[in-house]
Design a protein around this motif. Structure first.
Motif, PDB file in Angstrom:
ATOM      1  N   GLU A 113       0.837  -1.192   0.000  1.00 36.03           N
ATOM      2  CA  GLU A 113       0.000   0.000   0.000  1.00 36.03           C
ATOM      3  C   GLU A 113       0.873   1.243   0.000  1.00 36.03           C
ATOM      4  OE1 GLU A 113      -2.126   1.036   3.769  1.00 36.03           O
ATOM      5  OE2 GLU A 113      -1.666  -1.038   4.321  1.00 36.03           O
ATOM      6  N   MET A 114       0.410   2.268  -0.697  1.00 37.56           N
ATOM      7  CA  MET A 114       1.133   3.526  -0.811  1.00 37.56           C
ATOM      8  C   MET A 114       0.152   4.685  -0.688  1.00 37.56           C
ATOM      9  SD  MET A 114       3.808   2.991  -3.993  1.00 37.56           S
ATOM     10  CE  MET A 114       4.118   4.770  -4.018  1.00 37.56           C
ATOM     11  N   LEU A 115       0.671   5.840  -0.356  1.00 39.87           N
ATOM     12  CA  LEU A 115      -0.098   7.080  -0.437  1.00 39.87           C
ATOM     13  C   LEU A 115       0.087   7.665  -1.826  1.00 39.87           C
ATOM     14  CD1 LEU A 115       0.497   8.965   2.954  1.00 39.87           C
ATOM     15  CD2 LEU A 115      -1.646   7.987   2.121  1.00 39.87           C
ATOM     16  N   LEU A 116      -1.031   7.917  -2.512  1.00 37.82           N
ATOM     17  CA  LEU A 116      -0.981   8.438  -3.872  1.00 37.82           C
ATOM     18  C   LEU A 116      -2.093   9.461  -4.072  1.00 37.82           C
ATOM     19  CD1 LEU A 116      -0.347   5.035  -5.652  1.00 37.82           C
ATOM     20  CD2 LEU A 116       1.259   6.956  -5.594  1.00 37.82           C
ATOM     21  N   PRO A 117      -1.958  10.351  -5.050  1.00 39.23           N
ATOM     22  CA  PRO A 117      -2.988  11.376  -5.276  1.00 39.23           C
ATOM     23  C   PRO A 117      -4.328  10.767  -5.665  1.00 39.23           C
ATOM     24  CG  PRO A 117      -0.933  11.991  -6.354  1.00 39.23           C
ATOM     25  CD  PRO A 117      -0.770  10.577  -5.912  1.00 39.23           C
ATOM     26  N   SER A 118      -5.406  11.416  -5.217  1.00 34.76           N
ATOM     27  CA  SER A 118      -6.768  10.988  -5.549  1.00 34.76           C
ATOM     28  C   SER A 118      -7.120  11.377  -6.975  1.00 34.76           C
ATOM     29  CB  SER A 118      -7.771  11.625  -4.586  1.00 34.76           C
ATOM     30  OG  SER A 118      -7.474  11.308  -3.249  1.00 34.76           O
ATOM     31  N   PHE A 119      -8.060  10.626  -7.565  1.00 36.56           N
ATOM     32  CA  PHE A 119      -8.555  10.913  -8.909  1.00 36.56           C
ATOM     33  C   PHE A 119      -9.666  11.956  -8.857  1.00 36.56           C
ATOM     34  CE2 PHE A 119      -7.413   6.593 -11.086  1.00 36.56           C
ATOM     35  CZ  PHE A 119      -6.099   6.768 -10.690  1.00 36.56           C
ATOM     36  N   VAL A 120      -9.892  12.615  -9.996  1.00 39.09           N
ATOM     37  CA  VAL A 120     -10.983  13.575 -10.150  1.00 39.09           C
ATOM     38  C   VAL A 120     -11.854  13.132 -11.328  1.00 39.09           C
ATOM     39  CG1 VAL A 120      -9.694  15.496  -9.159  1.00 39.09           C
ATOM     40  CG2 VAL A 120      -9.537  15.047 -11.609  1.00 39.09           C
ATOM     41  N   ASP A 121     -12.920  13.878 -11.581  1.00 41.55           N
ATOM     42  CA  ASP A 121     -13.814  13.563 -12.695  1.00 41.55           C
ATOM     43  C   ASP A 121     -14.406  14.851 -13.253  1.00 41.55           C
ATOM     44  OD1 ASP A 121     -15.595  12.482 -14.539  1.00 41.55           O
ATOM     45  OD2 ASP A 121     -17.152  12.127 -13.027  1.00 41.55           O
ATOM     46  N   TYR A 122     -14.003  15.239 -14.464  1.00 37.51           N
ATOM     47  CA  TYR A 122     -14.608  16.337 -15.209  1.00 37.51           C
ATOM     48  C   TYR A 122     -14.280  16.123 -16.674  1.00 37.51           C
ATOM     49  CZ  TYR A 122      -9.870  18.274 -15.145  1.00 37.51           C
ATOM     50  OH  TYR A 122      -8.515  18.446 -15.293  1.00 37.51           O
ATOM     51  N   ASP A 123     -15.036  16.754 -17.545  1.00 38.13           N
ATOM     52  CA  ASP A 123     -14.832  16.517 -18.969  1.00 38.13           C
ATOM     53  C   ASP A 123     -14.939  17.829 -19.719  1.00 38.13           C
ATOM     54  OD1 ASP A 123     -14.225  15.069 -21.184  1.00 38.13           O
ATOM     55  OD2 ASP A 123     -16.081  13.917 -21.261  1.00 38.13           O
ATOM     56  N   TRP A 124     -14.427  17.821 -20.953  1.00 41.42           N
ATOM     57  CA  TRP A 124     -14.485  18.968 -21.840  1.00 41.42           C
ATOM     58  C   TRP A 124     -15.924  19.455 -21.964  1.00 41.42           C
ATOM     59  CZ3 TRP A 124     -10.518  21.372 -24.518  1.00 41.42           C
ATOM     60  CH2 TRP A 124     -10.897  22.257 -25.511  1.00 41.42           C
ATOM     61  N   PRO A 125     -16.212  20.770 -22.026  1.00 40.42           N
ATOM     62  CA  PRO A 125     -15.239  21.858 -22.154  1.00 40.42           C
ATOM     63  C   PRO A 125     -14.754  22.427 -20.825  1.00 40.42           C
ATOM     64  CG  PRO A 125     -17.426  22.747 -22.420  1.00 40.42           C
ATOM     65  CD  PRO A 125     -17.600  21.258 -22.210  1.00 40.42           C
ATOM     66  N   GLN A 126     -15.113  21.790 -19.711  1.00 41.16           N
ATOM     67  CA  GLN A 126     -14.662  22.309 -18.430  1.00 41.16           C
ATOM     68  C   GLN A 126     -13.167  22.108 -18.264  1.00 41.16           C
ATOM     69  OE1 GLN A 126     -17.245  20.111 -15.676  1.00 41.16           O
ATOM     70  NE2 GLN A 126     -18.183  22.054 -15.143  1.00 41.16           N
ATOM     71  N   ASP A 127     -12.573  22.976 -17.455  1.00 35.30           N
ATOM     72  CA  ASP A 127     -11.228  22.702 -16.993  1.00 35.30           C
ATOM     73  C   ASP A 127     -11.330  22.389 -15.500  1.00 35.30           C
ATOM     74  OD1 ASP A 127     -11.470  25.121 -15.641  1.00 35.30           O
ATOM     75  OD2 ASP A 127     -10.254  26.226 -17.071  1.00 35.30           O
ATOM     76  N   ARG A 128     -10.192  22.177 -14.872  1.00 37.26           N
ATOM     77  CA  ARG A 128     -10.196  21.739 -13.490  1.00 37.26           C
ATOM     78  C   ARG A 128     -10.855  22.763 -12.570  1.00 37.26           C
ATOM     79  NH1 ARG A 128      -5.266  21.814 -13.178  1.00 37.26           N
ATOM     80  NH2 ARG A 128      -4.940  19.916 -14.369  1.00 37.26           N
ATOM     81  N   ALA A 129     -10.575  24.046 -12.791  1.00 34.66           N
ATOM     82  CA  ALA A 129     -11.121  25.080 -11.914  1.00 34.66           C
ATOM     83  C   ALA A 129     -12.635  25.227 -12.092  1.00 34.66           C
ATOM     84  CB  ALA A 129     -10.424  26.411 -12.180  1.00 34.66           C
ATOM     85  N   LEU A 130     -13.098  25.231 -13.359  1.00 31.83           N
ATOM     86  CA  LEU A 130     -14.525  25.372 -13.610  1.00 31.83           C
ATOM     87  C   LEU A 130     -15.310  24.192 -13.055  1.00 31.83           C
ATOM     88  CD1 LEU A 130     -14.610  26.811 -17.241  1.00 31.83           C
ATOM     89  CD2 LEU A 130     -15.142  28.009 -15.114  1.00 31.83           C
ATOM     90  N   ALA A 131     -14.669  23.022 -12.987  1.00 31.92           N
ATOM     91  CA  ALA A 131     -15.341  21.845 -12.443  1.00 31.92           C
ATOM     92  C   ALA A 131     -15.334  21.830 -10.919  1.00 31.92           C
ATOM     93  CB  ALA A 131     -14.675  20.578 -12.974  1.00 31.92           C
ATOM     94  N   GLY A 132     -14.666  22.798 -10.319  1.00 32.21           N
ATOM     95  CA  GLY A 132     -14.674  22.906  -8.866  1.00 32.21           C
ATOM     96  C   GLY A 132     -13.458  22.343  -8.175  1.00 32.21           C
ATOM     97  N   PHE A 133     -12.498  21.799  -8.921  1.00 29.62           N
ATOM     98  CA  PHE A 133     -11.329  21.189  -8.305  1.00 29.62           C
ATOM     99  C   PHE A 133     -10.213  22.225  -8.167  1.00 29.62           C
ATOM    100  CE2 PHE A 133     -13.634  17.750 -10.426  1.00 29.62           C
ATOM    101  CZ  PHE A 133     -13.854  16.912  -9.344  1.00 29.62           C
TER     102      PHE A 133
END
Length: 524
Positions: free
Chosen positions: A379-399
């Protein structure tokens, strides 16, 4: 379009406000097609004007001088011609949408849209990752924030992080890690098509008599329960990327000594799978060349490399080397590169061609002789996944917590959260003393069949480069894309951050995107 923008910036060096495109905008005051303009966090090269709207985005939008027009100034849209009421309404709607998206991104947990599929996927694997973790360093629990001031108080953290990441928790290290916000482990899964083909491959896939070639594989996990390094390395060769991907764009941010910004590059990257499709398309036939997949790209920024295009074709037979074509815009010529010419850094970055997608070296007993070892799963510590799709970017999707942070005189790659993951680890030991790496360590995530972290060592045995990334995975399990990542060079104190935006599984992508001449024409 980019060349026109650059030409406009040069012509109007005083950055005056311009009204440049008169366009009919039925029902909305700014065409949503302008959204693909990438919002640069640094704003070192701001675009103040849009001279034209690409036909493929705007269709048959008619021009008129008396209709409302769009005025871009530093990313702000202004409405004139007496339609202020639309601007006010749109501002309220947009603000409300951003507010609720930000609330959605805070404390985000990846939750499936198909609980039955999630259970079926866990049954195929024989476990859920979240049920296999939590034994190592139990004092590290969800809700904790680990940073440079308190990481020494958790001695078990050394067992959850590879040395290449643990050393970067020291605030005095090169490219120190941003604080690690710990959350509970999510249950990921892929789509029904991937699951079904994994079950089929489990019945037919096997390693050939040469001890390396994969035969009988039809898609999905090459081996659901890999028992050797040779079986596990096939996960890297057949990692889940969907049937198609279009990165619009892939940004590469380069940092030198002192972790100071050096250069930014952008390219449009395309991934097209020919065989072993699992999501939305059938395998591409006829396929006389035995193509497995094709990766291509066109650089669009900065100007000195804009228009450079490449195509790399991966073939199914292990004894058939990759075909690598490069269109050099300044020469207006197509060059055929050697299949072994994959070890040079890409335009001064810390990424070599063999590091694309974590591990992109051709699995071949002749071109790249290696020894493949399967290390103990852990087991390791790793970054969590996100979920958003075009045309949004990360900020517009709330992340908003997932970002490149250049404030306060430092540069931090901020993953919104980290979690425990159960991983399979493969070690690749090169038998070729002329190859740039003596060995690699690759971390594979079993629920999604992707590589999340890796370390590479030079021929002297020193830790050379280390990479880590998260993914943007659809919550129905169909469609994935890299989200944020970085490669740190510990020998030369250099760093490359990659930042992605684009389409997951675009159905408009055809075989033209495997033709370097087609890409070169688009680049002009």
């Amino acid at each position: 379009m980019l060349e026109e923008i650059v030409a406009c910036e040069k012509k109007f060096s005083n950055r005056q406000r311009l009204t440049t495109k008169i366009c009919r905008t039925p029902g909305w005051f700014v065409p949503k097609q302008f959204a693909p303009l990438w919002p640069s966090e640094r704003r070192r090269h701001s675009v103040n004007t849009i001279l034209d709207c690409e036909r493929e985005h705007l269709g048959d939008m008619r021009e008129t001088e008396e209709e409302s027009f769009c005025l871009f100034n530093g990313g702000r849209h202004v409405m004139h011609n007496g339609r202020r009421q639309y601007f006010i309404i749109a501002f309220i709607v947009l603000t409300g949408s951003l507010f609720f998206n930000m609330l959605a991104g805070i404390g985000f947990a990846w939750e499936t849209k198909d609980p039955q599929l999630a259970e079926d996927f866990a049954a195929m694997l024989g476990y859920k990752v979240k049920e296999k973790v939590g034994i190592v360093a139990p004092e590290i629990t969800p809700g904790m924030v680990i940073d440079g001031e308190n990481y020494l108080s958790s001695p078990g953290l050394k067992e959850l992080l590879p040395g290449s990441l643990y050393r970067r928790l020291d605030p005095g290290s090169y490219a120190p890690l941003a604080p690690l916000k710990i959350v509970k482990t999510d249950h990921y899964h892929l789509g029904r098509g991937w699951l079904e083909k994994s079950v089929l491959s489990a019945k037919t896939a096997h390693i050939a008599d040469d001890g390396l070639t994969l035969e009988g594989y039809v898609g999905g996990h090459p081996f659901i329960h890999p028992a050797s390094g040779v079986e596990l390395i096939q996960w890297a060769e057949n990692a889940y990327l969907g049937d198609t991907i279009a990165l619009r764009p892939m940004r590469m941010l380069l940092y030198g000594h002192g972790n100071k910004p050096e250069r930014e590059m952008r390219q449009q990257v395309n991934f097209l799978r020919y065989m072993n499709c699992t999501d939305w398309r059938e395998d591409i036939r006829p396929n006389p060349e035995n193509l497995h997949y094709v990766v291509s790209g066109t650089f669009i920024y900065p100007r000195d490399i804009s228009g450079t295009a490449y195509v790399r074709r991966r073939y199914l037979p292990s004894d058939k080397p990759d075909e690598f074509l490069l269109y050099v815009c300044s020469m207006r010529r197509v060059r055929r590169m050697s299949s072994r010419d994959t070890q040079d850094p890409l335009f001064g970055s810390d990424i070599i061609w063999d590091d694309y997608n974590g591990f992109w070296q051709k699995i071949s007993p002749t071109d790249f002789p290696n020894k493949y070892l399967m290390l103990p799963s852990k087991e390791m510590l790793l970054p969590s996944f996100v979920d958003y799709d075009w045309p949004q970017d990360r900020a517009l999707a709330g992340f908003t917590d997932w970002r490149v942070d250049e404030s306060d005189g430092g540069v931090y790659l901020r993953f919104g959260s980290w979690q425990r993951r159960w991983v399979h680890v493969c070690e690749v030991i090169s038998k070729d003393s002329a190859y740039c790496y003596s060995r690699r360590v690759i971390v594979n995530e079993p629920e999604t069949c992707v590589q999340l972290q890796g370390d590479t060592y030079d021929q002297a045995g020193r830790l050379w480069r280390s990479g880590i990334r998260d993914y943007n995975l659809s919550r129905d399990g169909v469609g994935i894309m890299e989200d944020l990542g970085e490669i740190v060079d510990f020998v030369n104190n250099h760093r490359t951050i990659v930042d992605f935006k684009g389409y997951r599984n675009p159905q408009w992508m055809g075989t033209d995107y495997a033709d370097v001449r087609f890409l070169s024409r688009k680049a002009r």
